[in-house]
Design a protein around this motif. Structure first.
Motif, PDB file in Angstrom:
ATOM      1  N   ILE A 243      39.674  26.549  53.571  1.00  0.00           N
ATOM      2  CA  ILE A 243      38.872  24.610  53.569  1.00  0.00           C
ATOM      3  C   ILE A 243      39.133  24.531  54.857  1.00  0.00           C
ATOM      4  O   ILE A 243      40.048  24.513  55.413  1.00  0.00           O
ATOM      5  N   THR A 244      38.248  24.738  55.203  1.00  0.00           N
ATOM      6  CA  THR A 244      37.822  23.766  56.905  1.00  0.00           C
ATOM      7  C   THR A 244      36.584  21.847  56.612  1.00  0.00           C
ATOM      8  O   THR A 244      36.062  22.628  55.728  1.00  0.00           O
ATOM      9  N   SER A 245      37.053  22.148  57.431  1.00  0.00           N
ATOM     10  CA  SER A 245      35.522  20.598  57.493  1.00  0.00           C
ATOM     11  C   SER A 245      36.251  20.511  58.924  1.00  0.00           C
ATOM     12  O   SER A 245      36.859  20.197  60.527  1.00  0.00           O
TER      13      SER A 245
ATOM     14  N   THR B 233      32.702  20.071  53.916  1.00  0.00           N
ATOM     15  CA  THR B 233      33.945  20.582  53.952  1.00  0.00           C
ATOM     16  C   THR B 233      33.549  21.810  53.699  1.00  0.00           C
ATOM     17  O   THR B 233      32.720  22.110  52.601  1.00  0.00           O
TER      18      THR B 233
ATOM     19  N   GLY C 172      37.148  15.884  59.895  1.00  0.00           N
ATOM     20  CA  GLY C 172      38.225  17.872  59.849  1.00  0.00           C
ATOM     21  C   GLY C 172      38.286  17.585  61.627  1.00  0.00           C
ATOM     22  O   GLY C 172      37.287  17.269  61.866  1.00  0.00           O
TER      23      GLY C 172
END
Lengths: 461, 253
Positions: free
Chosen positions: A144-146, A150, A281
């Motif tokens: 998971i990246t943001s 997301t 993020g």
């Protein structure tokens, strides 16, 4: 060190680990072009049987490209986490394959061993896996990246909106973006390959997307895929750079041919992060890779193209990217000949990247001189959806009129979301509903969306 | 029937956007899928591109179309035997077959410019564009006082085969017209590559390229202007490649 295996009255011997890895690779034209492929079907399986018995520890002692000669090798070994490796350090490659597929090997366990795996180990194990194995294990991973949205959550499937134009005409690009948004595309990134790498041309596109995004409060990020040095220059001039793009490869020499090295990438990461533009993020890097790039730069050191590709993921991993995209069928039939080879390579790349902790997406694509067509891309897209791929491309009608190749369309992503019950990134999903583009079930609504009435001001750029 | 189609193939209200790009936008949808007409349009474009990849040089008509230049014409081939091998072995497409190499060895040597016409990834492209371009180039080059070797028509060839040819003919500059990788909307796109002091093994940074030569792309007239400029500069500066490219725009207007 040489490796041997006997089948019947024939002894197969493999000069070293890199030769063994190459001979164990499922057939693809690029390895044949490089003169690295197994000579016979039997030799290939002999190599795979031999590889299955190699202890993982060997990979920490025998490099495929010498430590002294290659900064990617140094990165791999210097950053290897022996603590994470401990629980699997007694495995052979074959045992790793079986362990990955065990029901009890779940996301927590996979994440725990990730930093203990080297790209070469992951490439090796993939060579012992069928397509369904690659899918089954990748599906267990979650990366998971943001930034403003997301990406990579379970049950979600995102797209890079790719509205390229042959001459970077801002109106042409904007037309593609508006069309894409109206199809619910663009939650991973709105990403444009510029026809010109001049800073002025790139800045113009950045300003265009930024104004659109601000005006409609779109929870996504933009990226113009210029050379990293151009992007750094623009960041220093205060341009609205969300994500910093770069093509990367798995050897120092191949990266040099791209005009980059690890320290330039580090500079790019720091510069882009310093802009602080992410709202939820700070993953800011967008990398593209693809099997065959090292060979095409004559920088592969006799290492097979899939192992080179996995090594590129070590480069990516160092910079905590927001997106990694393997552009699998772009390179042409001398590296990946047909739909079968492209599909296999895509599943390998997705698996290897995910296991190494990367937010993998795939540009499921082909050129007109490859033996592939839309049916192959439909197969690949569906397999990637099942494998839990983070994102694919959204190109108007599959036809990229700037890069002259075929990728996945806005429609393709909607098909996949529908048949597999997947949704866009949560922030973007809410925005689509707010704008009246889609309903809560993800069904597109018929009436044109609000952008339509309010885009007049945008054309003035 | 028509009503049914209209209700199925929802037209978006944004079809005006189509005027800004050649991208396939405003194609509508049926469910989430591409409507049948647009789906078949795409298939047709892909079919044209595939046919272009598998098209082969029609040597006789090509010879006819360049006959009035009064230059000798040679028909050569690379080491590639068929299209499948061509697509998988670019290294073989860069080398002349033994037979062709022998043929070349017999020729008169020592020219300023050698000209090759090769199928590349679209024989269709050179079939449609090569003679028109040469009709503009050759008289100008001769007027400049440059000598031109035999025109070589080469089957199953890649760009670098021109180095092989030029080296055999002892030509100072290699020019090759070759079919480019077909796009869905550009199946007949021809490229022109030139290399000063060409040697076997010359790499791409030593070449200059004028791309997308076709009626709907870069017209022959404009392409010829660029190529002539590049050739003159190559002879003046005694080099080709990235260093020449930078100044190209100064000339074009």
């Amino acid at each position: 060190m040489a490796y041997k295996h006997i089948i019947g009255n024939k002894t197969y011997s493999f000069l070293d680990l890199k030769a063994l890895l190459a001979k164990a690779s499922p057939f693809r034209t690029g390895d044949a072009l490089a003169g690295l492929s197994a000579d016979t079907y039997e030799e290939r399986v002999a190599a795979q049987i031999t590889l299955a018995d190699i202890p993982l520890k060997v990979f920490l002692n025998e490099t495929v490209i010498p430590y002294e000669k290659d900064e990617v090798t140094r990165l791999i070994l210097d950053q290897h986490n022996s603590q994470a490796f401990l629980s699997i350090s007694h495995f052979t490659v074959g045992q790793l394959r079986d362990w990955l597929l065990e029901d009890t090997t779940d996301l927590v366990k996979l994440e725990a061993v990730g930093p203990g795996l080297t790209p070469e180990m992951v490439a090796a194990v993939s060579k012992l896996m069928r397509n369904q194995d690659l899918i089954a294990v990748a599906r267990k991973c979650q990366v998971i990246t943001s930034f403003r949205s997301t990406i990579g959550l379970k049950g979600r499937f995102s797209t890079r909106l790719q509205p390229n134009h042959p001459t970077d005409d801002p109106r042409g690009i904007l037309a593609g973006i508006i069309e894409g948004l109206s199809y619910g595309s663009g939650d991973a990134v709105i990403g444009i390959n510029p026809a010109s790498d001049s800073p002025e041309a790139v800045l113009k596109i950045l300003l265009l997307i930024d104004r659109l995004r601000e005006q409609f409060d779109i929870p996504t990020q933009s990226c113009v895929l210029s050379h990293v040095t151009t992007t750094i220059e623009l960041v220093n001039r205060g341009a609205p750079v969300d994500l910093c793009f770069q093509s990367i490869a798995g050897t120092e020499l191949a990266n040099k041919s791209f005009g980059i090295n690890l320290s330039i990438l580090e500079e790019a990461l720091q510069a882009t992060r310093s802009l602080n533009r992410g709202t939820i993020g700070d993953h800011v890097m967008y990398f593209e890779t693809g099997q065959g790039s090292a060979l095409s730069a004559n920088a592969h050191h006799g290492v097979d193209q899939q192992t080179c590709e996995a090594r590129a993921y070590a480069v990516a991993r160092k910079f905590n990217p927001f997106l990694v995209n393997t552009v699998v069928g772009f390179i042409g039939p001398e590296y990946l000949y047909d739909g079968k080879q492209i599909i296999r390579a895509a599943l390998e790349d997705h698996f290897c990247g995910k296991l190494l902790g990367l937010p993998m997406g795939v540009d499921a694509c082909y050129t007109n001189h490859a033996e592939a067509d839309q049916d192959d891309m439909d197969n690949l897209l569906t397999l990637l959806g099942v494998a839990g791929c983070n994102f694919v491309m959204g190109v108007p009608g599959s036809d990229d009129v700037m890069l002259n190749y075929q990728s996945t369309s806005f429609h393709d992503a909607l098909y996949l979301r529908k048949v597999l019950g997947l949704k866009p990134a949560p922030e973007f999903e809410k925005w689509l509903i707010r704008q009246g583009i889609a309903d809560r079930h993800g069904t597109l609504l018929d009436h044109s969306f609000a952008l339509n009435g309010n885009i007049t001001g945008l054309w003035k750029i | 029937m028509e009503d049914l189609e209209n209700s199925r193939n929802r037209q978006d209200g944004m079809s005006f956007l189509k005027g800004f790009t050649t991208a396939r936008i405003g194609i509508g949808r049926t469910g989430t899928s591409i409507p049948v007409k647009q789906s078949l349009d795409f298939k047709l474009a892909h079919a044209h591109a595939r046919d272009a990849v598998y098209s082969s040089l029609e040597i006789n008509s090509l010879i006819d179309s360049i006959a009035n230049f009064n230059l000798p014409v040679l028909c050569l081939e690379s080491k590639v035997t068929d299209r499948a091998e061509y697509l998988q072995r670019p290294d073989l497409g860069r080398q002349l077959s033994q037979h062709s190499a022998n043929e070349l060895a017999k020729q008169v040597k020592n020219f300023d410019v050698s000209i090759c016409i090769a199928d590349g990834l679209s024989a269709l492209a050179v079939q449609q564009n090569a003679s028109e371009l040469l009709a503009l180039l050759i008289p100008t080059l001769l007027k400049d006082g440059l000598t031109i070797g035999p025109i070589c028509l080469i089957r199953q060839a890649r760009v670098a085969v021109a180095d092989d040819v030029a080296q055999s003919l002892q030509a100072k500059l290699a020019l090759i017209l070759i079919g480019e990788r077909p796009g869905l909307s550009s199946v007949d796109s021809m490229g022109a590559y030139l290399t000063y002091n060409p040697q076997r093994g010359s790499t791409d940074e030593l070449r200059n390229c004028v791309s997308n030569i076709r009626h709907a792309g870069l017209p022959a007239q404009v392409a010829a202007g660029k190529i002539i400029y590049l050739i003159r500069e190559a002879f003046r500066q005694k080099k080709s490649g990235v260093n020449l490219k930078d100044n190209q725009d100064l000339f074009i207007d």
